[in-house]
Design a protein around this motif. Structure first.
Motif, PDB file in Angstrom:
ATOM      1  N   PHE A   1       0.784   4.037  -3.068  1.00 60.59           N
ATOM      2  CA  PHE A   1       0.409   5.423  -2.800  1.00 60.59           C
ATOM      3  C   PHE A   1       1.568   6.371  -3.136  1.00 60.59           C
ATOM      4  CE2 PHE A   1      -0.031   9.133  -0.033  1.00 60.59           C
ATOM      5  CZ  PHE A   1      -1.296   9.559  -0.397  1.00 60.59           C
TER       6      PHE A   1
ATOM      7  N   VAL B   1       0.843  -1.203   0.000  1.00 62.73           N
ATOM      8  CA  VAL B   1       0.000   0.000   0.000  1.00 62.73           C
ATOM      9  C   VAL B   1       0.879   1.254   0.000  1.00 62.73           C
ATOM     10  CG1 VAL B   1      -1.749   1.291   1.282  1.00 62.73           C
ATOM     11  CG2 VAL B   1      -1.888  -1.200   1.162  1.00 62.73           C
ATOM     12  N   VAL B   2       1.921   1.241   0.815  1.00 68.77           N
ATOM     13  CA  VAL B   2       2.831   2.398   0.893  1.00 68.77           C
ATOM     14  C   VAL B   2       3.432   2.703  -0.467  1.00 68.77           C
ATOM     15  CG1 VAL B   2       5.054   3.186   1.812  1.00 68.77           C
ATOM     16  CG2 VAL B   2       3.364   2.168   3.351  1.00 68.77           C
TER      17      VAL B   2
ATOM     18  N   GLY C   1      -6.051  -1.714   0.222  1.00 68.92           N
ATOM     19  CA  GLY C   1      -5.425  -0.576   0.899  1.00 68.92           C
ATOM     20  C   GLY C   1      -5.274   0.627  -0.011  1.00 68.92           C
ATOM     21  N   ALA C   2      -4.829   0.391  -1.236  1.00 73.97           N
ATOM     22  CA  ALA C   2      -4.676   1.493  -2.194  1.00 73.97           C
ATOM     23  C   ALA C   2      -6.037   2.091  -2.542  1.00 73.97           C
ATOM     24  CB  ALA C   2      -3.961   1.001  -3.450  1.00 73.97           C
TER      25      ALA C   2
ATOM     26  N   GLN D   1       2.075   9.590  -5.786  1.00 71.11           N
ATOM     27  CA  GLN D   1       2.585  10.895  -5.360  1.00 71.11           C
ATOM     28  C   GLN D   1       3.881  11.284  -6.070  1.00 71.11           C
ATOM     29  OE1 GLN D   1       0.575  12.769  -3.312  1.00 71.11           O
ATOM     30  NE2 GLN D   1      -0.701  10.990  -3.726  1.00 71.11           N
TER      31      GLN D   1
ATOM     32  N   LEU E   1      -7.085   4.266   0.431  1.00 72.73           N
ATOM     33  CA  LEU E   1      -6.359   5.538   0.462  1.00 72.73           C
ATOM     34  C   LEU E   1      -6.816   6.463  -0.657  1.00 72.73           C
ATOM     35  CD1 LEU E   1      -2.656   4.620   1.351  1.00 72.73           C
ATOM     36  CD2 LEU E   1      -4.387   5.703   2.795  1.00 72.73           C
TER      37      LEU E   1
ATOM     38  N   ALA F   1     -10.029   7.935   0.659  1.00 75.18           N
ATOM     39  CA  ALA F   1      -9.866   8.796   1.834  1.00 75.18           C
ATOM     40  C   ALA F   1      -9.007  10.024   1.577  1.00 75.18           C
ATOM     41  CB  ALA F   1      -9.269   7.991   2.984  1.00 75.18           C
ATOM     42  N   LEU F   2      -7.954   9.864   0.791  1.00 73.84           N
ATOM     43  CA  LEU F   2      -6.983  10.961   0.664  1.00 73.84           C
ATOM     44  C   LEU F   2      -6.939  11.622  -0.706  1.00 73.84           C
ATOM     45  CD1 LEU F   2      -3.990   9.350   2.603  1.00 73.84           C
ATOM     46  CD2 LEU F   2      -5.769  10.890   3.486  1.00 73.84           C
TER      47      LEU F   2
END
Length: 106
Positions: free
Chosen positions: A18, A14-15, A69-70, A22, A73, A76-77
């Motif tokens: 994301f 997930v990290v 997870g992705a 970015q 996010l 949510a983000l």
């Protein structure tokens, strides 16, 4: 311990996903670096989990954690759409992960 390694691998999945978003096509140094480190850590923890868990189980759960997870996010983000069909699709993926865990021999 293998399941913990697999969960950590999924979180790193997930990290890096994301961070790759970015990184703006790998043009921003810090998100790019986080992406590369996250990828390496994710694969390393996946490899540790595969010492015990079957390939199919580990891989499906690893990618599923990353996908859910992705997706979360993104909602949510990043303001991505929470369209009902997308939520149902994510729910089906999650249900598949639960069934895979229940069916796992370990």
């Amino acid at each position: 311990m293998a399941w913990i390694y697999l969960a950590v691998a999924g979180l790193f999945e997930v990290v890096w996903a994301f961070s790759m978003k970015q990184s703006d096509g790998f043009t921003r140094p810090w998100p790019t670096a986080i992406t590369i480190v996250g990828m390496a850590a994710s694969v390393w923890f996946l490899a540790l989990s595969m010492k015990v868990l079957p390939l199919g189980t580990a891989y499906v759960i690893w990618t599923g954690i990353g996908a859910i997870g992705a997706f979360a996010l993104g909602l949510a983000l990043l303001g991505e759409s929470a369209d009902p069909l997308r939520l149902v699709a994510a729910g089906l993926i999650l249900a598949g992960l639960v069934l895979m865990k229940i069916a796992a021999p370990q």
